[in-house]
Design an enzyme around this catalytic site. Structure first.
Site, PDB file in Angstrom:
ATOM      1  N   ALA A  13       6.797  -5.471   9.951  1.00 47.68           N
ATOM      2  CA  ALA A  13       7.291  -4.821  11.176  1.00 47.68           C
ATOM      3  C   ALA A  13       6.301  -3.770  11.664  1.00 47.68           C
ATOM      4  CB  ALA A  13       8.660  -4.192  10.906  1.00 47.68           C
ATOM      5  N   ASP A  36      10.681  -5.943   6.762  1.00 50.35           N
ATOM      6  CA  ASP A  36       9.586  -5.210   6.107  1.00 50.35           C
ATOM      7  C   ASP A  36      10.050  -4.845   4.691  1.00 50.35           C
ATOM      8  OD1 ASP A  36       7.273  -3.298   5.651  1.00 50.35           O
ATOM      9  OD2 ASP A  36       6.935  -3.744   7.766  1.00 50.35           O
ATOM     10  N   ARG A  93     -12.680  -8.730   7.671  1.00 52.87           N
ATOM     11  CA  ARG A  93     -11.336  -9.266   7.358  1.00 52.87           C
ATOM     12  C   ARG A  93     -11.269  -9.707   5.895  1.00 52.87           C
ATOM     13  NH1 ARG A  93     -12.828 -11.725  12.265  1.00 52.87           N
ATOM     14  NH2 ARG A  93     -11.548 -11.162  14.061  1.00 52.87           N
ATOM     15  N   ASN A 100      -3.805  -8.873   0.459  1.00 55.35           N
ATOM     16  CA  ASN A 100      -2.921  -9.667   1.314  1.00 55.35           C
ATOM     17  C   ASN A 100      -2.498 -10.986   0.659  1.00 55.35           C
ATOM     18  OD1 ASN A 100      -2.879  -7.647   3.147  1.00 55.35           O
ATOM     19  ND2 ASN A 100      -4.151  -8.647   4.694  1.00 55.35           N
ATOM     20  N   ASN A 125      -4.497 -11.478   7.544  1.00 55.25           N
ATOM     21  CA  ASN A 125      -5.918 -11.779   7.318  1.00 55.25           C
ATOM     22  C   ASN A 125      -6.343 -11.666   5.867  1.00 55.25           C
ATOM     23  OD1 ASN A 125      -7.342 -12.544   9.677  1.00 55.25           O
ATOM     24  ND2 ASN A 125      -7.078 -10.489  10.528  1.00 55.25           N
ATOM     25  N   HIS A 180     -11.661 -17.970  11.310  1.00 52.37           N
ATOM     26  CA  HIS A 180     -11.446 -16.739  12.084  1.00 52.37           C
ATOM     27  C   HIS A 180     -12.351 -15.632  11.533  1.00 52.37           C
ATOM     28  CE1 HIS A 180      -9.355 -13.948  14.632  1.00 52.37           C
ATOM     29  NE2 HIS A 180      -8.817 -13.275  13.640  1.00 52.37           N
TER      30      HIS A 180
HETATM   31  N1  LIG Z   1      -4.990 -13.862  12.482  1.00 51.33           N
HETATM   32  C1  LIG Z   1      -5.160 -13.014  13.476  1.00 51.33           C
HETATM   33  O1  LIG Z   1      -5.630 -13.391  14.546  1.00 51.33           O
HETATM   34  C2  LIG Z   1      -4.728 -11.587  13.325  1.00 51.33           C
HETATM   35  C3  LIG Z   1      -4.563 -10.769  14.453  1.00 51.33           C
HETATM   36  C4  LIG Z   1      -4.080  -9.477  14.275  1.00 51.33           C
HETATM   37  C5  LIG Z   1      -3.770  -9.005  13.000  1.00 51.33           C
HETATM   38  N2  LIG Z   1      -3.967  -9.821  11.948  1.00 51.33           N
HETATM   39  C6  LIG Z   1      -3.618  -9.406  10.591  1.00 51.33           C
HETATM   40  O2  LIG Z   1      -2.207  -9.257  10.528  1.00 51.33           O
HETATM   41  C7  LIG Z   1      -1.875  -8.301   9.528  1.00 51.33           C
HETATM   42  C8  LIG Z   1      -0.935  -7.255  10.124  1.00 51.33           C
HETATM   43  O3  LIG Z   1      -1.591  -6.501  11.118  1.00 51.33           O
HETATM   44  P1  LIG Z   1      -0.839  -5.241  11.787  1.00 51.33           P
HETATM   45  O4  LIG Z   1      -1.759  -4.660  12.769  1.00 51.33           O
HETATM   46  O5  LIG Z   1       0.509  -5.651  12.217  1.00 51.33           O
HETATM   47  O6  LIG Z   1      -0.728  -4.277  10.514  1.00 51.33           O
HETATM   48  P2  LIG Z   1       0.328  -3.113  10.264  1.00 51.33           P
HETATM   49  O7  LIG Z   1      -0.205  -2.300   9.133  1.00 51.33           O
HETATM   50  O8  LIG Z   1       0.665  -2.428  11.531  1.00 51.33           O
HETATM   51  O9  LIG Z   1       1.652  -3.887   9.775  1.00 51.33           O
HETATM   52  C9  LIG Z   1       1.727  -4.599   8.593  1.00 51.33           C
HETATM   53  C10 LIG Z   1       3.144  -4.464   8.071  1.00 51.33           C
HETATM   54  O10 LIG Z   1       3.294  -5.327   6.962  1.00 51.33           O
HETATM   55  C11 LIG Z   1       4.224  -4.677   6.101  1.00 51.33           C
HETATM   56  N3  LIG Z   1       4.235  -5.266   4.772  1.00 51.33           N
HETATM   57  C12 LIG Z   1       3.368  -5.064   3.761  1.00 51.33           C
HETATM   58  N4  LIG Z   1       3.768  -5.759   2.674  1.00 51.33           N
HETATM   59  C13 LIG Z   1       4.906  -6.408   3.014  1.00 51.33           C
HETATM   60  C14 LIG Z   1       5.786  -7.273   2.325  1.00 51.33           C
HETATM   61  N5  LIG Z   1       5.591  -7.634   1.067  1.00 51.33           N
HETATM   62  N6  LIG Z   1       6.858  -7.742   2.989  1.00 51.33           N
HETATM   63  C15 LIG Z   1       7.099  -7.399   4.271  1.00 51.33           C
HETATM   64  N7  LIG Z   1       6.291  -6.577   4.976  1.00 51.33           N
HETATM   65  C16 LIG Z   1       5.209  -6.086   4.346  1.00 51.33           C
HETATM   66  C17 LIG Z   1       3.765  -3.225   6.122  1.00 51.33           C
HETATM   67  O11 LIG Z   1       4.755  -2.351   5.594  1.00 51.33           O
HETATM   68  C18 LIG Z   1       3.488  -3.048   7.604  1.00 51.33           C
HETATM   69  O12 LIG Z   1       4.642  -2.572   8.288  1.00 51.33           O
HETATM   70  C19 LIG Z   1      -3.209  -7.741   9.036  1.00 51.33           C
HETATM   71  O13 LIG Z   1      -3.600  -8.422   7.863  1.00 51.33           O
HETATM   72  C20 LIG Z   1      -4.162  -8.067  10.173  1.00 51.33           C
HETATM   73  O14 LIG Z   1      -5.500  -8.160   9.742  1.00 51.33           O
HETATM   74  C21 LIG Z   1      -4.432 -11.099  12.083  1.00 51.33           C
HETATM   75  O1  LIG Z   2     -10.047  -8.250  13.694  1.00 49.73           O
HETATM   76  C1  LIG Z   2      -9.085  -8.067  12.952  1.00 49.73           C
HETATM   77  O2  LIG Z   2      -9.188  -7.523  11.840  1.00 49.73           O
HETATM   78  C2  LIG Z   2      -7.702  -8.460  13.405  1.00 49.73           C
HETATM   79  C3  LIG Z   2      -7.646  -9.821  14.003  1.00 49.73           C
HETATM   80  O3  LIG Z   2      -8.126 -10.800  13.138  1.00 49.73           O
HETATM   81  C4  LIG Z   2      -8.333  -9.922  15.331  1.00 49.73           C
HETATM   82  O4  LIG Z   2      -9.150 -10.817  15.530  1.00 49.73           O
HETATM   83  O5  LIG Z   2      -8.004  -9.096  16.204  1.00 49.73           O
END
Ligand SMILES: NC(=O)c1ccc[n+]([C@@H]2O[C@H](COP(=O)([O-])OP(=O)(O)OC[C@H]3O[C@@H](n4cnc5c(N)ncnc54)[C@H](O)[C@@H]3O)[C@@H](O)[C@H]2O)c1
Ligand SMILES: O=C(O)C[C@H](O)C(=O)O
Length: 318
Positions: A13, A36, A93, A100, A125, A180
Site C-alpha cells: 500500500a 500491507d 533495480r 524483494n 523490482n 526492465h
Molecule cells: N516494474 C515496474 O515497472 C515498477 C514500477 C514502479 C515501481 N516498481 C517497484 O515496485 C515496488 C514498490 O514500489 P513503491 O514505490 O510502491 O514502494 P513503496 O515503498 O512506496 O511501497 C512498498 C510497500 O510494500 C509494502 N510491503 C513490504 N513488504 C510487504 C509484505 N510482505 N506484504 C505486503 N506489503 C509489503 C511496504 O510496507 C510498502 O508500503 C518496488 O520494488 C519498486 O521498485 C516497479
Molecule cells: O526505476 C525504478 O526503480 C522503478 C521502476 O522500475 C521504473 O521504471 O520506474
C-alpha cells in the site's frame, strides 16, 4: 445467479499500490482490497478509507478496503503485487533482488492459499526476476503470472516521441522488448506516429537520444524524486493490464511472460508483446528481428538471467 463485482487485490500500500488502488476504483473495475504488513495495518486502512470517502464526490461505486489479513482478499480475480522496497538514487533495480525476493515469495504463498484462480500481475523490482520468483512460488500456469514493465517503458518511449514531434501521445505506437533494465530494447523499426514510421519523421540522432532516455527512464524519475521511484505511470500501466484481463479486451501489450522457445529463449521471463485478455497471456507474438535487434535483445536477456541466477541458486532460468 447474482452478478458480483470483481475483487482486485493490491499487495503493498505504498506509492504505487495506493495510486493503483485509487485508479482501479476510478475506473470501477471492481472492489479493491489494499494489503500491507500488519505493522502498517492502520495506515493501510486509513488510505483505503480516505479513498472510499472520495467516491461520493467522484461518483464511483467501487469499494476500497485496507487490511493486513489475506482472508479479506479471498477469491480475488486479479492480484497485483507491488510489495517490496524501491530504489533510491545511486542504486540499480538489481540491488533490491534479495530483499524483494523474500517479500514476493511470502506474498505469493498467501495468494496461492486464498486466491488460487487469480491472475497475478507483478510489479516489484527487479521485476523480470520477481516474476520468476512469483511463478515458482505460486505454481500457477504461465498465462496467469504476468510481469509489468513493457507497458510502462513503452509509455515513456511514446511520451518522448510525442514531445519530440509535438503531436498527440494518442497517435504514437511502438513498444519496448526485453528486460526492465538499462539494456531494454525500444523497437524503432516497429514504431510509428499515425501510421508513419518514426524513422521518416525524426532524425537518427534524435531517435537514438529517445531510445537512451527510455532505457534510463526509471532512473531519471528516481533522481528527480530523491527518495523513491515512479508511481503514477507504473500505476496507470497496472490498471491498463488489469482492465485488459477483466474486460477480456485482448489488448496487444508488452508484458513479462515465460518464454519457452519464443525468440530463441527457453525458461526465461522477459518482456514480449502478447495478447492480454480474459485468460491472461493468451498468445505471445514473435516478431522478426534484425541482427542488431537480436544482439540488443541477447544483451538484455543476459542481464535478466544474471539476476535470476541470484535468486535461483545459480541457475539462470525457470
Ligand atoms: N516494474 C515496474 O515497472 C515498477 C514500477 C514502479 C515501481 N516498481 C517497484 O515496485 C515496488 C514498490 O514500489 P513503491 O514505490 O510502491 O514502494 P513503496 O515503498 O512506496 O511501497 C512498498 C510497500 O510494500 C509494502 N510491503 C513490504 N513488504 C510487504 C509484505 N510482505 N506484504 C505486503 N506489503 C509489503 C511496504 O510496507 C510498502 O508500503 C518496488 O520494488 C519498486 O521498485 C516497479
Ligand atoms: O526505476 C525504478 O526503480 C522503478 C521502476 O522500475 C521504473 O521504471 O520506474
Amino acid at each position: 445467479m447474482a452478478i458480483r463485482r470483481n475483487k482486485i487485490t493490491v499487495v503493498g500500500a505504498g506509492f504505487t499500490g495506493a495510486t493503483t488502488a485509487l485508479m482501479l476504483a476510478q475506473k470501477e473495475l471492481g472492489d479493491v482490497v489494499l494489503v500491507d504488513i500488519p505493522q502498517l495495518e492502520n495506515p493501510t486502512k486509513g488510505k483505503a478509507l480516505d479513498m472510499m470517502e472520495s467516491t461520493p464526490v467522484q461518483g464511483i461505486d467501487s469499494k476500497i478496503i485496507g487490511t493486513s489479513n489475506y482472508e479479506d482478499t479471498k477469491d480475488s480475480s486479479v492480484v497485483i503485487i507491488t510489495a517490496g522496497i524501491a530504489r533510491k538514487p545511486g542504486m540499480s533495480r538489481d540491488d533490491l533482488v534479495n530483499t524483494n525476493a523474500g517479500i514476493v515469495k511470502s506474498v505469493c504463498e498467501n495468494i496461492k492459499a486464498t486466491s488460487p484462480d487469480a491472475y497475478v500481475i507483478i510489479l516489484s523490482n527487479p521485476v523480470d526476476a520477481m516474476t520468476f520468483v512469483a511463478y515458482q512460488s505460486l505454481g500457477f500456469p504461465k498465462n496467469r503470472v504476468i510481469g509489468q514493465s513493457g507497458v510502462l517503458d513503452t509509455a515513456r518511449y511514446c511520451t518522448f516521441i510525442a514531445e519530440e514531434l509535438n503531436v498527440s501521445t494518442e497517435d504514437v505506437r511502438g513498444f519496448v522488448l526485453g528486460g526492465h533494465g538499462d539494456d531494454m530494447v525500444p523497437l524503432v523499426r516497429y514504431s510509428n506516429v499515425g501510421g508513419i514510421p518514426i524513422e521518416k519523421l525524426i532524425p537518427a540522432d534524435r531517435i537514438e537520444a529517445i531510445v537512451q532516455r527510455t532505457r534510463v527512464g526509471g532512473g531519471e524519475i528516481v533522481n528527480l524524486l530523491g527518495n523513491g521511484s515512479a508511481y503514477y505511470a507504473p500505476a496507470a500501466s497496472l490498471v491498463q493490464m488489469t482492465e485488459a484481463i477483466l474486460k477480456d479486451k485482448k489488448r496487444i501489450l508488452p508484458v513479462i511472460a515465460l518464454l519457452e522457445g519464443e525468440y530463441g529463449y527457453n525458461n526465461l521471463f522477459m518482456g514480449v508483446p502478447v495478447i492480454l485478455g480474459g485468460d491472461g497471456i493468451e498468445r505471445i507474438f514473435e516478431l522478426e528481428l534484425s541482427a542488431e535487434e537480436k544482439e540488443a535483445l541477447q544483451k538484455s536477456a543476459n542481464s535478466v538471467r544474471g539476476v535470476i541466477a541470484i535468486v535461483n541458486g545459480g541457475n539462470t532460468g525457470a
